[in-house]
Design an enzyme around this catalytic site. Structure first.
Site, PDB file in Angstrom:
ATOM      1  N   GLU A 156      50.047  37.524  23.365  1.00  0.00           N
ATOM      2  CA  GLU A 156      48.717  37.870  22.863  1.00  0.00           C
ATOM      3  C   GLU A 156      47.958  38.772  23.835  1.00  0.00           C
ATOM      4  OE1 GLU A 156      47.425  34.130  20.158  1.00  0.00           O
ATOM      5  OE2 GLU A 156      47.590  33.676  22.269  1.00  0.00           O
ATOM      6  N   HIS A 188      40.432  26.456  41.138  1.00  0.00           N
ATOM      7  CA  HIS A 188      40.128  25.266  40.307  1.00  0.00           C
ATOM      8  C   HIS A 188      39.913  23.954  41.051  1.00  0.00           C
ATOM      9  CE1 HIS A 188      40.846  28.002  37.103  1.00  0.00           C
ATOM     10  NE2 HIS A 188      42.149  27.992  37.203  1.00  0.00           N
ATOM     11  N   SER A 228      45.222  38.575  38.137  1.00  0.00           N
ATOM     12  CA  SER A 228      44.827  37.179  38.331  1.00  0.00           C
ATOM     13  C   SER A 228      46.067  36.335  38.614  1.00  0.00           C
ATOM     14  CB  SER A 228      44.124  36.674  37.071  1.00  0.00           C
ATOM     15  OG  SER A 228      43.763  35.313  37.208  1.00  0.00           O
ATOM     16  N   CYS A 265      42.210  42.342  28.032  1.00  0.00           N
ATOM     17  CA  CYS A 265      42.870  41.230  28.719  1.00  0.00           C
ATOM     18  C   CYS A 265      44.319  41.222  28.269  1.00  0.00           C
ATOM     19  CB  CYS A 265      42.149  39.930  28.338  1.00  0.00           C
ATOM     20  SG  CYS A 265      42.927  38.462  29.011  1.00  0.00           S
ATOM     21  N   CYS A 294      39.886  32.486  27.872  1.00  0.00           N
ATOM     22  CA  CYS A 294      40.791  32.144  28.965  1.00  0.00           C
ATOM     23  C   CYS A 294      41.483  30.809  28.712  1.00  0.00           C
ATOM     24  CB  CYS A 294      40.004  32.021  30.263  1.00  0.00           C
ATOM     25  SG  CYS A 294      40.114  33.493  31.255  1.00  0.00           S
ATOM     26  N   GLY A 315      50.787  34.359  30.913  1.00  0.00           N
ATOM     27  CA  GLY A 315      51.744  34.595  31.984  1.00  0.00           C
ATOM     28  C   GLY A 315      51.147  34.661  33.368  1.00  0.00           C
ATOM     29  N   GLU A 316      52.016  34.528  34.358  1.00  0.00           N
ATOM     30  CA  GLU A 316      51.633  34.649  35.755  1.00  0.00           C
ATOM     31  C   GLU A 316      52.098  36.027  36.236  1.00  0.00           C
ATOM     32  OE1 GLU A 316      49.862  33.488  38.183  1.00  0.00           O
ATOM     33  OE2 GLU A 316      50.831  34.860  39.554  1.00  0.00           O
ATOM     34  N   CYS A 345      54.337  31.075  29.903  1.00  0.00           N
ATOM     35  CA  CYS A 345      54.158  30.979  31.360  1.00  0.00           C
ATOM     36  C   CYS A 345      54.883  29.728  31.842  1.00  0.00           C
ATOM     37  CB  CYS A 345      52.677  30.895  31.721  1.00  0.00           C
ATOM     38  SG  CYS A 345      52.386  30.807  33.514  1.00  0.00           S
ATOM     39  N   CYS A 351      45.861  24.471  30.500  1.00  0.00           N
ATOM     40  CA  CYS A 351      46.021  25.811  29.934  1.00  0.00           C
ATOM     41  C   CYS A 351      47.001  25.788  28.767  1.00  0.00           C
ATOM     42  CB  CYS A 351      46.515  26.759  31.034  1.00  0.00           C
ATOM     43  SG  CYS A 351      47.066  28.365  30.430  1.00  0.00           S
ATOM     44  N   CYS A 363      50.220  24.684  34.329  1.00  0.00           N
ATOM     45  CA  CYS A 363      48.880  24.129  34.571  1.00  0.00           C
ATOM     46  C   CYS A 363      48.475  23.309  33.338  1.00  0.00           C
ATOM     47  CB  CYS A 363      47.884  25.253  34.841  1.00  0.00           C
ATOM     48  SG  CYS A 363      48.423  26.371  36.149  1.00  0.00           S
TER      49      CYS A 363
HETATM   50  N1  SAH Z   1      48.398  33.015  35.256  1.00  0.00           N
HETATM   51  C1  SAH Z   1      47.281  33.701  35.801  1.00  0.00           C
HETATM   52  C2  SAH Z   1      46.582  34.611  34.808  1.00  0.00           C
HETATM   53  C3  SAH Z   1      46.446  34.110  33.387  1.00  0.00           C
HETATM   54  S1  SAH Z   1      45.351  32.754  33.169  1.00  0.00           S
HETATM   55  C4  SAH Z   1      46.306  32.724  36.412  1.00  0.00           C
HETATM   56  O1  SAH Z   1      46.463  31.542  36.193  1.00  0.00           O
HETATM   57  O2  SAH Z   1      45.429  33.159  37.148  1.00  0.00           O
HETATM   58  C5  SAH Z   1      43.746  33.525  33.269  1.00  0.00           C
HETATM   59  C6  SAH Z   1      42.649  32.593  33.756  1.00  0.00           C
HETATM   60  O3  SAH Z   1      42.346  31.586  32.776  1.00  0.00           O
HETATM   61  C7  SAH Z   1      43.013  31.823  35.006  1.00  0.00           C
HETATM   62  O4  SAH Z   1      41.942  31.853  35.912  1.00  0.00           O
HETATM   63  C8  SAH Z   1      43.236  30.429  34.464  1.00  0.00           C
HETATM   64  O5  SAH Z   1      43.137  29.462  35.454  1.00  0.00           O
HETATM   65  C9  SAH Z   1      42.179  30.341  33.414  1.00  0.00           C
HETATM   66  N2  SAH Z   1      42.351  29.257  32.448  1.00  0.00           N
HETATM   67  C10 SAH Z   1      43.508  28.724  32.008  1.00  0.00           C
HETATM   68  N3  SAH Z   1      43.270  27.748  31.104  1.00  0.00           N
HETATM   69  C11 SAH Z   1      41.929  27.676  30.963  1.00  0.00           C
HETATM   70  C12 SAH Z   1      41.070  26.891  30.144  1.00  0.00           C
HETATM   71  N4  SAH Z   1      41.565  26.001  29.291  1.00  0.00           N
HETATM   72  N5  SAH Z   1      39.741  27.065  30.255  1.00  0.00           N
HETATM   73  C13 SAH Z   1      39.239  28.024  31.097  1.00  0.00           C
HETATM   74  N6  SAH Z   1      40.001  28.807  31.871  1.00  0.00           N
HETATM   75  C14 SAH Z   1      41.339  28.638  31.810  1.00  0.00           C
HETATM   76 FE1  SF4 Z   2      48.582  28.321  34.877  1.00  0.00          FE
HETATM   77 FE2  SF4 Z   2      47.796  30.883  34.473  1.00  0.00          FE
HETATM   78 FE3  SF4 Z   2      50.206  30.064  33.662  1.00  0.00          FE
HETATM   79 FE4  SF4 Z   2      48.059  29.177  32.401  1.00  0.00          FE
HETATM   80  S1  SF4 Z   2      48.768  31.282  32.469  1.00  0.00           S
HETATM   81  S2  SF4 Z   2      49.844  27.954  33.059  1.00  0.00           S
HETATM   82  S3  SF4 Z   2      46.598  29.033  34.090  1.00  0.00           S
HETATM   83  S4  SF4 Z   2      49.484  30.154  35.770  1.00  0.00           S
END
Ligand code: SAH
Ligand code: SF4
Length: 369
Positions: free
Chosen positions: A95, A233, A208, A108, A350, A174-175, A115, A122, A119
């Site tokens: 997406e 976080h 990010s 974005c 996000c 994704g990361e 990913c 997410c 986490c």
């Molecule tokens: N994987 C990378 C980039 C994609 S996630 C990273 O984790 O940084 C983009 C952002 O969304 C990150 O800061 C992530 O921690 C945040 N994020 C993920 N799940 C979320 C949620 N449920 N509510 C708010 N922010 C979230």
């Molecule tokens: Fe964690 Fe970012 Fe991957 Fe979501 S997209 S699982 S926040 S690393």
């Protein structure tokens, strides 16, 4: 990994010329094709009127294969936010989200389909990793955004911030640093001037990361001027081990050190992302600890109200908690802002990107399959 068809956005200018020469054509055709794609955002042979008609289908077919097919396009905020669910050549889904603001347009983008970082708050993390995206699969998300903006633009009017993509954030699926080489190449291609790339200021691109320490250090040596966002976080290892599982490998102190290295190498303020989760990471003492860890560094804190994801036990902080959290951080002299939750209604905010086709049909603009 099954690899998508070759696209000119995967290639440097010299490689594009070689590829055209290998097809028996003169190398300057690569510049023409590149100008169509990166300057006019088209890959349709009928638009390429400076190329002989007989050549167009072959050159476009070889160097501009279609990589993204929109499974679904959703919009909200009165058209100010738009989310695509893309199907890739092998059926993988990912997406991207376009957000229009008065002074800028932010795209974005995803760096991977899914990913693997797991986490728990997410949505993307819940489904696991499908695969890395190619350079062109990343870059073409932004080109698609440019196309949508151009369709509403008067061709004679000068491009304004809102008729061009001005900012790119790698905050989709994704990361990014787990797909390191392609993401760095994509940043370079997005920022190279037309016809080599899309001409977006490198300073307006944000990568990010969840905190892959060796990759952050490597990125610091790339001579980029892009911004780094670090998804922290939690300021303490005990909680961060749970919220961000990669913390079991690289601890808070190490990841902050790597971030300061990036700031020193680039002169750019690191953005620390902190999703506020009710009664989990939003206590006043955690705000104080965060403030004290960051004080005196080139940093800015972005508080994100948690976007609840299906099946999660977590939710956003109570009213007032976010403000107090921000004030406590600011009391340490650290800059702090609260991120908006654009796109929430279409699961485009996000952490909500799950690549699940929308069953509620809200503001569905199109479905092509
Ligand atoms: N994987 C990378 C980039 C994609 S996630 C990273 O984790 O940084 C983009 C952002 O969304 C990150 O800061 C992530 O921690 C945040 N994020 C993920 N799940 C979320 C949620 N449920 N509510 C708010 N922010 C979230
Ligand atoms: Fe964690 Fe970012 Fe991957 Fe979501 S997209 S699982 S926040 S690393």
């Amino acid at each position: 990994m099954p690899y998508p068809p070759r696209h000119l956005a995967d290639l440097s200018m010299a490689e594009r010329r070689d590829a055209v020469a290998a097809l028996g054509e003169r190398p300057f055709r690569a510049d023409q094709l590149s100008r169509h794609y990166f300057g006019r955002h088209t890959d349709r042979p009928e638009d390429m009127t400076d190329l002989p008609a007989a050549l167009r289908p072959e050159l476009a077919g070889e160097l501009l294969p279609s990589l993204l097919s929109a499974d679904e396009v959703l919009s909200c905020d009165g058209g100010g936010t738009r989310k695509w669910l893309w199907r890739l050549f092998d059926g993988a889904l990912m997406e991207a989200v376009l957000m229009k603001y008065p002074d800028r347009v932010t795209m974005c983008v995803s760096s991977q389909a899914g990913c693997g970082m797991g986490c728990p708050f997410c949505a993307t993390g819940q489904a696991g990793l499908t695969r890395n995206l190619s350079i062109a699969e990343i870059v073409s998300q932004v080109v698609e955004g440019e196309r949508v903006l151009a369709s509403g633009r008067d061709p004679k009017a000068p491009p304004t911030a809102t008729s061009r993509v001005s900012n790119v954030v790698f905050m989709g699926m994704g990361e990014p640093l787990a797909n390191y080489a392609r993401v760095v190449a994509a940043v370079r291609r997005l920022s190279a001037p037309v016809p080599e790339g899309l001409g977006i200021s490198q300073r307006a691109i944000t990568v990010s990361t969840v905190g892959l320490v060796p990759a952050i250090k490597r990125l610091a040596g790339e001579r980029l001027t892009s911004r780094l966002a670090l998804s922290l976080h939690a300021p303490d290892d005990e909680l961060r081990d749970e919220l961000v599982p990669v913390n079991r490998r690289w601890k808070v102190a190490e990841v902050l050190d790597a971030a300061w290295e990036y700031a020193a190498a680039t002169g750019r303020r690191v953005s620390v992302e902190y999703a506020l989760i009710r009664d989990v990471n939003d206590q006043p003492w955690r705000a104080d600890l965060l403030g004290s860890l960051l004080a005196g560094h080139l940093v800015h804190v972005n508080l994100i109200p948690l976007n609840p994801t299906p099946g999660s036990k977590w939710t956003a902080s109570r009213p007032g908690v976010q403000e107090e959290f921000a004030e406590r951080i600011a009391a340490h002299g650290v800059a702090v802002t609260v991120r908006d939750t654009r796109g929430r209604e279409i699961d485009g905010a996000c952490g909500q990107l799950a690549a699940a086709p929308d069953r509620r049909n809200r503001d569905l603009i199109g479905r092509t399959r």
